[in-house]
Design a protein around this motif. Structure first.
Motif, PDB file in Angstrom:
ATOM      1  N   ASP A 110      88.154  69.729  45.151  1.00 29.94           N
ATOM      2  CA  ASP A 110      89.128  70.737  45.590  1.00 29.94           C
ATOM      3  C   ASP A 110      89.701  71.594  44.456  1.00 29.94           C
ATOM      4  OD1 ASP A 110      90.646  68.627  44.528  1.00 29.94           O
ATOM      5  OD2 ASP A 110      91.417  67.988  46.479  1.00 29.94           O
ATOM      6  N   HIS A 111      90.248  70.943  43.417  1.00 28.90           N
ATOM      7  CA  HIS A 111      90.929  71.655  42.339  1.00 28.90           C
ATOM      8  C   HIS A 111      89.980  72.605  41.606  1.00 28.90           C
ATOM      9  CE1 HIS A 111      94.070  71.233  38.865  1.00 28.90           C
ATOM     10  NE2 HIS A 111      93.492  72.419  38.837  1.00 28.90           N
ATOM     11  N   THR A 112      88.797  72.113  41.247  1.00 32.03           N
ATOM     12  CA  THR A 112      87.883  72.938  40.451  1.00 32.03           C
ATOM     13  C   THR A 112      87.313  74.089  41.266  1.00 32.03           C
ATOM     14  OG1 THR A 112      85.987  71.497  40.942  1.00 32.03           O
ATOM     15  CG2 THR A 112      87.255  70.981  38.983  1.00 32.03           C
ATOM     16  N   VAL A 113      86.947  73.833  42.507  1.00 30.92           N
ATOM     17  CA  VAL A 113      86.395  74.894  43.358  1.00 30.92           C
ATOM     18  C   VAL A 113      87.449  75.978  43.585  1.00 30.92           C
ATOM     19  CG1 VAL A 113      85.425  75.437  45.626  1.00 30.92           C
ATOM     20  CG2 VAL A 113      84.760  73.326  44.462  1.00 30.92           C
ATOM     21  N   ALA A 114      88.681  75.561  43.849  1.00 29.29           N
ATOM     22  CA  ALA A 114      89.763  76.522  44.080  1.00 29.29           C
ATOM     23  C   ALA A 114      89.993  77.391  42.849  1.00 29.29           C
ATOM     24  CB  ALA A 114      91.041  75.779  44.462  1.00 29.29           C
ATOM     25  N   ASN A 115      90.001  76.796  41.671  1.00 30.56           N
ATOM     26  CA  ASN A 115      90.211  77.580  40.451  1.00 30.56           C
ATOM     27  C   ASN A 115      89.040  78.505  40.161  1.00 30.56           C
ATOM     28  OD1 ASN A 115      92.680  76.173  39.922  1.00 30.56           O
ATOM     29  ND2 ASN A 115      92.338  76.534  37.752  1.00 30.56           N
ATOM     30  N   ARG A 116      87.821  78.024  40.402  1.00 27.05           N
ATOM     31  CA  ARG A 116      86.656  78.875  40.134  1.00 27.05           C
ATOM     32  C   ARG A 116      86.696  80.141  40.978  1.00 27.05           C
ATOM     33  NH1 ARG A 116      83.384  73.935  39.784  1.00 27.05           N
ATOM     34  NH2 ARG A 116      82.588  74.282  41.896  1.00 27.05           N
ATOM     35  N   GLY A 147      95.603  70.380  48.087  1.00 23.23           N
ATOM     36  CA  GLY A 147      95.352  71.072  49.339  1.00 23.23           C
ATOM     37  C   GLY A 147      95.874  72.495  49.320  1.00 23.23           C
ATOM     38  N   ILE A 148      97.068  72.699  48.762  1.00 24.96           N
ATOM     39  CA  ILE A 148      97.595  74.076  48.750  1.00 24.96           C
ATOM     40  C   ILE A 148      96.866  74.931  47.714  1.00 24.96           C
ATOM     41  CG2 ILE A 148      99.829  73.420  49.698  1.00 24.96           C
ATOM     42  CD1 ILE A 148     101.020  73.780  46.905  1.00 24.96           C
ATOM     43  N   MET A 149      96.287  74.316  46.674  1.00 25.78           N
ATOM     44  CA  MET A 149      95.403  75.069  45.783  1.00 25.78           C
ATOM     45  C   MET A 149      94.204  75.610  46.567  1.00 25.78           C
ATOM     46  SD  MET A 149      95.182  72.613  42.426  1.00 25.78           S
ATOM     47  CE  MET A 149      96.635  71.993  41.602  1.00 25.78           C
ATOM     48  N   VAL A 150      93.650  74.758  47.430  1.00 26.04           N
ATOM     49  CA  VAL A 150      92.524  75.148  48.283  1.00 26.04           C
ATOM     50  C   VAL A 150      92.939  76.286  49.211  1.00 26.04           C
ATOM     51  CG1 VAL A 150      91.103  74.361  50.219  1.00 26.04           C
ATOM     52  CG2 VAL A 150      91.304  72.948  48.167  1.00 26.04           C
ATOM     53  N   ILE A 158      98.265  76.033  55.030  1.00 25.86           N
ATOM     54  CA  ILE A 158      99.341  76.184  54.042  1.00 25.86           C
ATOM     55  C   ILE A 158     100.710  76.247  54.727  1.00 25.86           C
ATOM     56  CG2 ILE A 158      99.507  78.730  53.826  1.00 25.86           C
ATOM     57  CD1 ILE A 158      99.486  78.211  50.736  1.00 25.86           C
ATOM     58  N   THR A 159     100.749  76.748  55.958  1.00 29.56           N
ATOM     59  CA  THR A 159     102.006  76.721  56.721  1.00 29.56           C
ATOM     60  C   THR A 159     102.401  75.285  57.030  1.00 29.56           C
ATOM     61  OG1 THR A 159     101.544  78.883  57.696  1.00 29.56           O
ATOM     62  CG2 THR A 159     103.122  77.485  58.846  1.00 29.56           C
ATOM     63  N   MET A 192     105.453  73.661  40.206  1.00 25.28           N
ATOM     64  CA  MET A 192     104.091  74.161  40.375  1.00 25.28           C
ATOM     65  C   MET A 192     103.814  74.549  41.830  1.00 25.28           C
ATOM     66  SD  MET A 192     100.439  72.260  39.845  1.00 25.28           S
ATOM     67  CE  MET A 192     100.503  71.596  41.506  1.00 25.28           C
ATOM     68  N   THR A 193     104.155  73.664  42.770  1.00 29.96           N
ATOM     69  CA  THR A 193     103.838  73.951  44.169  1.00 29.96           C
ATOM     70  C   THR A 193     104.679  75.113  44.691  1.00 29.96           C
ATOM     71  OG1 THR A 193     105.374  72.205  44.839  1.00 29.96           O
ATOM     72  CG2 THR A 193     103.059  71.630  44.727  1.00 29.96           C
ATOM     73  N   ARG A 194     105.927  75.165  44.283  1.00 30.83           N
ATOM     74  CA  ARG A 194     106.777  76.294  44.655  1.00 30.83           C
ATOM     75  C   ARG A 194     106.155  77.599  44.164  1.00 30.83           C
ATOM     76  NH1 ARG A 194     109.954  78.811  41.390  1.00 30.83           N
ATOM     77  NH2 ARG A 194     111.679  80.104  42.129  1.00 30.83           N
TER      78      ARG A 194
END
Length: 604
Positions: free
Chosen positions: A167-173, A218-221, A249-250, A273-275
């Motif tokens: 999740d984290h890496t795919v979202a950042n890419r 999840g919210i990164m995604v 995200i809601t 971070m999440t905020r």
């Protein structure tokens, strides 16, 4: 003489400029050849008919969601990346690869974290930042070369690396590739079909609920799939991507924050971070005439209020849970005491003659999510008159097998009750809802009172009450009931700058700059043990920055039995002089205290 010096400077500058130009010409010749070679090797993977005309929406890079921000260090980082010296994030070391990038690189410390950020491709974003600042295309060519090299690696490498697709890496890419495209599109030739196919692979991964974890990842995604759905607005699944991202995200706003606006992952760092992620998404959507909605925005405004309670008077973040040294400087500081039983956090505080010279106490008891939770229940942190007195442990890293990480998570690393050879488990919050919780909180002009329980140890029941007489007297009452006689340690984890002086079973004297701090035991204890920075055991260490250790001092007051109580007075500054008399009735748990002639009687 002066004229000769100036002439030498001009000549030297001219020669250096010519050397730089020659070096850049050689670099460009090599990088263009490498790009051509890589595109040829990748052709078999992306040679099927695919129309990319009108597929991408050009977005002003200023309006994009990006993992980096261009600033004064960006060029230095990018220059290193040109030579395969990878700067990933500020808390990690620069990795020097030489001529060949090792995409499965394993760092000797925190291997997982380095592997994760390698696969994020943040180096591409740093190179784009350098181009924004300099308009030098060499940074974009290097970024394209790295992207192509990574694609070849991901298509051909057979070594197991769980961070390739997570999740984290795919979202950042996704963020990095979209940033690169919007910067580089008008500057160099890009294989748009290759970019499109790659992003569709990423979009399908992000959409699939099997790859979705209900936490900050999840919210990164969600952030990235919303960005991708707008960037590739003409793609057939873009609308489904948008709807999936918005729905998830809601839901996450209600899932991840308490009713009082506290992020439930047990860490001020993750609250920040999440905020930030939620606010980034809303700003991006509004620039595209979309929104998460008024109700969500009202909920997000609550998260600001918690920051104003939680931050210490000097605006530093407390090292609670998986937090590292940081600050909150752009908002106001609230000095009203605050308690949230769902999140398991209580803040007791009063303002001094200046904001920094105030008193601030945290108390942890309970949790709403397991993520980033330490076994820190019933622990306190204490700040007084501009300095930390008692501190939390920090995070150090995320390697569950690392003995230092195990220590930082343990009760032993916190100012709480520690039982040698016994421990408790952080299970699902629902399972522990009646075992670990905050049971009472009262706040008035004279004192704050909070009480929590931890009955998650097998065969044990522990309660701690903290009474804070404003502004500089703290009373702690620990009560322990055990099925068998056991040794109990009441730990105080001192901040690194606190000096501990006289120590005996009844009293401990400490100092922080010009302030004296007196710890008194009202009930007899069996022993007191002192520990100082020991990285081998480990014991008496904290981590203020990722991967870094700082030595500190710990005191442990020890009692043995099956029914055990500690009643401890912490007098800060002139608090010891104000305290005229104090007594504790163990039979009825009644505290009798006289402060400057005013008498108080409390059941604690």
């Amino acid at each position: 003489m002066k004229g000769s010096f100036i002439l030498r400077e001009i000549i030297t500058s001219f020669i250096n400029e010519k050397k730089t130009q020659k070096r850049d010409r050689i670099f460009m010749k090599e990088i263009l050849s490498k790009i051509s070679d890589l595109e040829e090797k990748l052709a078999p993977f992306y040679n099927d008919p695919f129309d990319v005309e009108g597929l991408f929406k050009r977005i002003d890079p200023k309006n994009l969601i990006k993992p980096t921000i261009a600033h004064e260090d960006s060029i230095e980082w990018a220059e290193g990346i040109l030579n395969n010296d990878f700067f990933l994030i500020s808390s990690l070391e620069v990795i020097s690869f030489g001529s060949k990038i090792d995409w499965n690189y394993k760092h000797h410390v925190s291997a997982n974290t380095y592997q994760l950020y390698m696969q994020c491709l943040n180096v591409i974003s740093h190179l784009c930042d350098a181009f924004v600042l300099t308009e030098d295309k060499k940074y974009l060519y290097k970024a394209y070369s790295i992207l192509l090299e990574w694609i070849q690696y991901i298509k051909t490498d057979e070594e197991r690396n769980k961070f390739k697709w997570v999740d984290h890496t795919v979202a950042n890419r996704v963020m990095n590739i979209i940033y690169f495209y919007n910067i580089a599109k008008d500057q160099l030739e890009i294989n748009e079909k290759l970019i499109a196919k790659l992003l569709i692979e990423h979009g399908e991964f992000l959409e699939d609920d099997k790859n979705y974890v209900q936490n900050n990842h999840g919210i990164m995604v969600d952030r990235s799939i919303l960005l991708l759905s707008i960037f590739m607005g003409n793609y057939s699944r873009a609308k489904q991507w948008f709807q999936k991202g918005k729905l998830r995200i809601t839901n996450a706003v209600y899932r991840d924050f308490s009713s009082k606006g506290v992020h439930l992952e047990n860490s001020p760092s993750y609250h920040l971070m999440t905020r930030k992620i939620f606010n980034e998404v809303e700003r991006f959507l509004r620039k595209n005439k979309l929104t998460l909605g008024n109700e969500i925005n009202q909920k997000l405004s609550q998260t600001n209020e918690y920051l104003e309670y939680m931050v210490k008077p000097n605006r530093d973040l407390p090292l609670l849970g998986d937090t590292q040294k940081g600050s909150y400087t752009w908002g106001k500081k609230l000095f009203t005491s605050f308690s949230d039983s769902h999140a398991g956090i209580t803040i007791m505080q009063t303002e001094g003659d200046t904001e920094a010279n105030s008193t601030w106490i945290s108390f942890i008891s309970g949790y709403g999510r397991k993520t980033h939770k330490h076994r820190d229940d019933l622990s306190i942190s204490l700040y007084y008159n501009g300095k930390d007195i008692l501190t939390d442990s920090g995070r150090y890293n995320y390697d569950s097998k690392d003995k230092l990480r195990k220590y930082f998570l343990s009760p032993q690393a916190h100012s709480t009750i520690y039982i040698p050879d016994k421990d408790y488990e952080i299970t699902d919050p629902f399972e522990n809802r009646n075992k670990i919780r905050t049971v009472n909180f009262v706040s008035n002009d004279v004192y704050d009172y909070v009480k929590g329980i931890n009955n998650a140890y097998p065969g044990l029941k522990i309660s701690r009450a903290v009474v804070y007489f404003k502004p500089n007297i703290v009373i702690i009452h620990d009560k322990i009931s055990s099925e068998e006689a056991t040794q109990f340690h009441q730990i105080f984890n001192f901040a690194p700058d606190v000096e501990v002086g006289e120590v005996n079973k009844d009293k401990l004297l400490a100092s922080s700059e010009n302030d004296k701090v007196v710890f008194k035991q009202l009930l007899e204890v069996d022993d007191v043990k002192m520990y100082s920075g020991d990285r081998e055991t480990p014991r008496a260490i904290i981590s203020e920055k990722f991967g870094e250790i700082t030595n500190n001092t710990q005191a442990a007051f020890v009692k043995y039995g099956d029914e055990v109580e500690f009643v401890t007075v912490i007098a800060l500054g002139d608090g010891n002089e104000k305290l005229k008399n104090i007594a504790f009735d163990t039979e009825n748990s009644v505290l009798l205290i006289n402060i400057l002639g005013d008498e108080y009687k409390l059941i604690i």
